[in-house]
Motif scaffolding. Structure first.
Motif, PDB file in Angstrom:
ATOM      1  N   HIS A  51     -28.365  14.809 -33.239  1.00  0.00           N
ATOM      2  CA  HIS A  51     -27.283  15.266 -34.120  1.00  0.00           C
ATOM      3  C   HIS A  51     -25.992  14.638 -33.604  1.00  0.00           C
ATOM      4  N   PRO A  52     -25.648  13.446 -34.108  1.00  0.00           N
ATOM      5  CA  PRO A  52     -24.435  12.791 -33.599  1.00  0.00           C
ATOM      6  C   PRO A  52     -23.242  13.742 -33.682  1.00  0.00           C
ATOM      7  N   ILE A  53     -22.590  13.922 -32.546  1.00  0.00           N
ATOM      8  CA  ILE A  53     -21.531  14.918 -32.453  1.00  0.00           C
ATOM      9  C   ILE A  53     -20.174  14.226 -32.502  1.00  0.00           C
ATOM     10  N   THR A  54     -19.196  14.907 -33.107  1.00  0.00           N
ATOM     11  CA  THR A  54     -17.842  14.373 -33.201  1.00  0.00           C
ATOM     12  C   THR A  54     -16.860  15.458 -32.794  1.00  0.00           C
ATOM     13  N   LEU A  55     -15.589  15.119 -32.780  1.00  0.00           N
ATOM     14  CA  LEU A  55     -14.564  16.107 -32.452  1.00  0.00           C
ATOM     15  C   LEU A  55     -14.543  17.244 -33.468  1.00  0.00           C
ATOM     16  N   ASP A  56     -14.969  16.957 -34.704  1.00  0.00           N
ATOM     17  CA  ASP A  56     -14.990  17.990 -35.745  1.00  0.00           C
ATOM     18  C   ASP A  56     -15.971  19.117 -35.418  1.00  0.00           C
ATOM     19  N   ASP A  57     -16.973  18.845 -34.578  1.00  0.00           N
ATOM     20  CA  ASP A  57     -17.915  19.893 -34.173  1.00  0.00           C
ATOM     21  C   ASP A  57     -17.261  20.888 -33.222  1.00  0.00           C
TER      22      ASP A  57
END
Length: 198
Positions: A51-57
């Motif tokens: 689950h590619p994670i970003t700052l939005d997570d």
């Protein structure tokens, strides 16, 4: 909630993530607090590229700058294993790079170790995020403790030279592994995001 059926004999991350997404916050929190050292280590490896994670997570896009978002944590230490990491977006004036967040560690021993401030940014590895204790935020919400670097006192022993490398498990749950001076440690933790209040 016990979800061991998705962990043995192999980690079934798609099914685990689906159930976590369907649970409410308290159900997710109860689940992650049951994950010990072996489970977290296995989940961290399984989560690579899942689950590619970003700052939005960590801070949802609609959240205002300096509005706190709490992530409840469970680490693999033998004691004091429950904690929070609190995140926010910086103001434009305080952001060296718009692709970053600010935060600190809220935990029982904060009076001794300091708040463990950090800056969050995309990792070198695609789909991962670094919680970087080498950088000190320039701003914070009013209610947060005074900003301190991690180069002095007990903070240096706990947070000095450290970067937590985060991977995504589900929409609200992420897992991290600590790295000190470029070397991964046998120390993992899992975070569960609480929806920010209005």
């Amino acid at each position: 909630m016990h979800l061991d059926v998705f962990l043995e004999p192999a980690v079934d991350l798609p099914s685990l993530a689906k159930i976590l997404d369907e649970l409410g916050h308290l159900g997710r929190l109860d689940t992650i607090r049951g994950w010990g050292r072996r489970t977290q280590a296995r989940l961290y490896e399984a989560a690579q590229g899942f689950h590619p994670i970003t700052l939005d997570d960590f801070v949802p896009p609609a959240t205002d700058p300096l509005h706190e978002v709490i992530h409840h944590g469970k680490n693999t230490l033998p004691s004091f294993s429950h904690f929070q990491k609190r995140f926010c977006k910086p103001t434009d004036a305080a952001a060296e790079d718009k692709a970053e967040l600010l935060g600190y560690n809220h935990q029982t021993l904060m009076w001794a170790t300091g708040p463990g401030y950090f800056v969050v940014h995309p990792s070198e590895a695609s789909g991962e995020v670094d919680i970087d204790y080498l950088r000190t935020p320039k701003d914070k919400p009013t209610a947060w403790p005074p900003i301190q670097d991690n180069d002095h006192g007990l903070a240096r022993l706990v947070y000095g030279g450290m970067v937590d490398v985060m991977r995504g498990v589900s929409q609200h749950v992420s897992i991290g592994r600590a790295k000190k001076k470029g070397t991964f440690m046998d120390a993992w933790f899992v975070l569960c995001r609480e929806e920010p209040s209005a």
